[in-house]
Design an enzyme around this catalytic site. Structure first.
Site, mmCIF file in Angstrom:
data_model
loop_
_atom_site.group_PDB
_atom_site.id
_atom_site.type_symbol
_atom_site.label_atom_id
_atom_site.label_comp_id
_atom_site.label_asym_id
_atom_site.label_seq_id
_atom_site.Cartn_x
_atom_site.Cartn_y
_atom_site.Cartn_z
ATOM 1 N N PRO A 420 3.818 3.740 -2.199
ATOM 2 C CG PRO A 420 2.976 5.803 -1.511
ATOM 3 C CD PRO A 420 3.074 4.906 -2.710
ATOM 4 C CB CYS A 422 4.876 2.811 6.496
ATOM 5 S SG CYS A 422 4.570 4.576 6.260
ATOM 6 C CE1 TYR A 578 -0.424 9.307 9.057
ATOM 7 C CE2 TYR A 578 -0.405 9.154 6.663
ATOM 8 C CZ TYR A 578 -0.375 8.547 7.901
ATOM 9 O OH TYR A 578 -0.291 7.182 7.994
ATOM 10 N NE ARG A 720 -3.059 -5.306 1.996
ATOM 11 C CZ ARG A 720 -3.547 -4.094 2.217
ATOM 12 N NH1 ARG A 720 -3.743 -3.266 1.189
ATOM 13 N NH2 ARG A 720 -3.840 -3.686 3.442
#
Length: 789
Positions: A420, A422, A578, A720
């Site tokens: 995942p 963003c 979070y 990456r």
């Protein structure tokens, strides 16, 4: 130049040799508290790389050292009644006393003054020295006398260990793992001369205490080891092995690191500056190479010896820390053997060999192709026995990354995951063409599972204004389009990651000022406790019960929408500080009600959300949870707590734990490195017995194969690498196909088939070129493969 060396071990003696050879007029003195023939331990191991460095530094001593080495290639592992062999490791061992005597003779021949049985009188007695070299060992009095300058840290490791010896001929480097009524005992053994070997035995503090052995009871220790490892120590003639002692006292290994290695004209060398755990056998290697580096720095700064000291540290520190880090990674295996005790011998041995990340799947394939062929066959058999693969008779086992995995009703064709990530490119939470191309390209690239970025469950749940959402009809429409494209054009499955930013919300885009508040138009944020992330961050409102119910319902509504989009899997983001992670970590949850305090209380609301979502998420589709397995801060979440957290979620019908770390608080101090979070995945998978996904600095197919085959994770997520190369998995498949593997776990789009043929042809050509180059290098240098476990 007057140089005083405190300590006549390998580091001090070798430095004296190099210095006196280069500066014959220098006054070089070595002070050693013990006698010339005193030594502690029995034998040492040096790598081929170190031998080459010794040869370049001083040919004369190198010749004597090389003439006294015992060489062997094999590693033998005794585990659960089996002996497994791996070849191609090229070990070199020498008797410690022999090494010291060689260096003593060489130093004396050059005119070094060596005073044995002489206690150093302290730094004040060296006032007239231009340079003071503290090679005074692990308990360095010099270092301790200047503790405020060197600022050492000592990490006392948990296992007890003891150095022993034996008159025995071993077939190669030997590991053995034995369990008795006290616990598991590990043996590391190697020959350093014909018929002579070193034994290192280690065990947990608990097992040692249960054994009744005394710390300094050498006779009882020798007898205990003779009984416990009788099979390994039995000679070819059948006679039992005799264990030897030499101040063989049980202790805990201290991993020592210093903030600096020099002060004024004083410099630390070898164990005085740093230690590396014996499981990679690099203590003497570090010491000798320190001496070489210090000598090289002095050659450059002969007129100003003090200037050589920062140059020496600058040149040497990175390599020393790399080796120390590898040793710290390696020792985790031996301190936690119980974690691997359920494994099949083939997997256990591969996990042992790859423990420090220095030796990997591809590296072992080069060293010992038969070893990796056994790993491949065993792995394919395990997958077949789990019902995830039907093997034809002529089946050629693929590398582990290309094996399928089933989670509930979802079948993944391989173990590669697009992590995942963003994109910060949504508008009012709505995805767009960027997302379609981004996710579509990576699905076409061959990965088995494609994660969405963290998709937020409400406008106020977003990290930034560019975050994707799942709370409006247009969000569902765009995600449906993306999922349909992935399913129509690839074999990849899709996972929707849902999250709520909590106190890290209403911040700037990644490429602006990440994690800091918006310059204007900030929205109100919520958290478990009213703690801002940065001093300049918004202070969140502490959540009320009504807030919790609203957020829970937002997750449920988003999950329903995700199911309608056709996502194959759902993950709840409970990591990185979070909202839900903010409840779990004691650093961010300071509540005094039923949602704070104990771990059970801190998990109460996250579990409530998970349970509510699990009810509406289709039963045949898996659910995962991403956690931060450690906060990297004292007083935060620990790895042991994370195992407990994973076990609790498993009991609530969670199918997989996505194991990340940190990002809970800006004060965290992660220990970065290759695959640096994998050790937490390993622990959770093998102790909580739940499927895991490893993530973090995983960059190559080789690393994926190593992690999967060694039982450290079931899936590997790469971020990456997939940004740089959407076709990461297809490229890896072509490279392994060029090695002769039959690759089944990928699907090339028919439009891209010409590229498949070209990639495989290029990979075959590159493989032939590499083999020819390697053969030429071996012919030129008589290369022997270096082995550091």
């Amino acid at each position: 130049m007057k140089v005083d060396i405190i300590g006549g071990g390998p580091a001090g003696l070798y430095f004296s040799v190099l210095l006196k050879k280069s500066f014959p007029q220098a006054e070089v003195s070595v002070t050693e508290r013990n006698r010339a023939d005193d030594t502690f331990g029995f034998g040492i191991v040096l790598s081929e790389e170190t031998l080459n460095n010794l040869r370049a530094a001083d040919e004369a001593s190198y010749r004597d050292i090389a003439a006294n080495f015992a060489y062997w290639d094999d590693i033998h592992t005794h585990y659960r009644g089996q002996v497994l062999r791996s070849s191609g490791h090229g070990f070199s061992g020498i008797k410690r006393l022999t090494l010291l005597q060689i260096l003593q003779r060489r130093a004396a021949s050059l005119g070094v003054n060596i005073a044995y049985q002489t206690e150093d009188k302290g730094l004040a007695s060296h006032r007239d020295a231009d340079l003071i070299v503290a090679a005074d060992g692990i308990n360095s009095p010099v270092r301790e006398s200047l503790i405020e300058h060197f600022r050492p840290t000592v990490d006392l490791r948990s296992n007890k260990f003891v150095w022993l010896g034996a008159h025995q001929r071993l077939p190669g480097f030997t590991y053995s793992f034995r369990e008795n009524e006290c616990g598991i005992w590990n043996l590391h053994a190697y020959m350093y001369a014909e018929g002579e070997c070193t034994l290192v035995v280690e065990t947990t503090d608990e097992a040692f205490t249960k054994s009744g052995l005394g710390i300094q009871d050498e006779q009882a220790t020798a007898a205990y080891v003779e009984r416990l490892f009788a099979e390994e120590l039995r000679g070819a003639d059948g006679r039992p092995g005799k264990v030897l002692t030499n101040r063989s006292h049980w202790r805990n290994f201290p991993t020592i690191a210093c903030a600096t290695w020099h002060h004024e004209n004083i410099v630390l060398l070898g164990d005085a500056a740093h230690t590396a755990h014996f499981t990679i056998g690099s203590g003497t290697k570090l010491a000798l190479e320190d001496a070489i580096a210090l000598h090289a720095a002095l050659l450059q700064h002969a007129d100003a010896p003090r200037a050589a000291l920062p140059a020496y540290e600058a040149a040497r520190r990175e390599e020393a820390e790399r080796i120390q880090h590898s040793a710290n990674v390696s020792l985790v295996f031996f301190e936690n053997v119980r974690r691997f005790w359920h494994m099949d011998p083939v997997q256990f041995n591969f996990a042992l060999m790859s423990r420090s990340k220095q030796i990997t799947y591809d590296n072992l394939r080069l060293r010992d192709p038969d070893f990796i062929a056994d790993v491949d066959r065993w792995w394919a058999g395990e997958v077949a026995r789990s019902g995830q693969l039907t093997l034809p008779r002529d089946f050629a086992a693929p590398p582990p990354m290309f094996a399928p995995l089933s989670l509930r009703g979802m079948l993944l064709v391989n173990r590669v995951v697009v992590s995942p990530m963003c994109q910060y490119s949504a508008v009012d939470g709505t995805s767009n063409d960027w997302h379609l191309v981004h996710y579509g390209a990576r699905a076409l690239g061959g990965a088995g599972l494609l994660y969405t970025e963290m998709t937020c469950v409400s406008p106020d749940a977003r990290i930034t204004p560019g975050c994707a959402g799942m709370y409006a009809p247009e969000h569902q429409q765009w995600w449906t389009r993306i999922v349909d494209f992935v399913h129509r054009h690839s074999l990849a499955r899709t996972c929707l990651q849902l999250g709520h930013a909590g106190r890290k919300g209403s911040t700037q885009l990644m490429w602006d000022d990440m994690d800091h508040p918006l310059p204007r138009d900030n929205w109100p944020i919520l958290a478990a406790s009213p703690l801002p992330y940065h001093p300049d961050s918004q202070r969140p409102r502490e959540m009320s019960r009504a807030d919790m119910e609203q957020v829970r319902d937002q997750f449920v509504a988003a999950a329903r929408m995700g199911s309608a989009c056709g996502f194959d899997m759902l993950e709840l983001h409970m990591a990185h500080g979070y909202l839900l992670a903010g409840f779990i970590s004691p650093l961010t949850n300071r509540r005094s009600d039923e949602y704070g305090g104990s771990l059970a209380n801190r998990l109460r609301f996250p579990l409530e959300v998970f349970d509510a979502v699990r009810v509406v998420w289709p039963a045949d589709r898996p659910m995962a949870v991403r956690i931060s397995a450690t906060d990297w801060i004292a007083g935060g979440l620990s790895a042991a707590e994370s195992v407990e957290i994973a076990a609790i979620f498993k009991a609530h019908a969670c199918d997989l734990i996505d194991v990340s770390t940190g990002q809970t608080d800006p004060a965290s101090t992660p220990v970065y490195g290759r695959m640096y979070q994998t050790v937490f995945s390993e622990q959770i998978r093998n102790e909580a017995r739940i499927a895991t996904m490893a993530v973090g600095a995983i960059t190559s197919a080789d690393q994926v194969n190593t992690i999967i085959a060694s039982g450290r994770a079931d899936l590997c997520a790469l971020a990456r690498p997939h940004l740089a190369d959407p076709s990461f998995t297809l490229r890896a498949a072509a490279e392994y196909a060029a090695m002769g593997y039959a690759i089944e776990g990928v699907s090339w789009p028919k439009q891209y088939l010409p590229a498949k043929q070209q990639l495989e042809a290029l990979a075959r050509r590159a493989r032939v070129d590499a083999e020819q180059k390697q053969a030429e290098l071996r012919r030129m240098s008589g290369h022997r493969t270096n082995a550091v476990g």
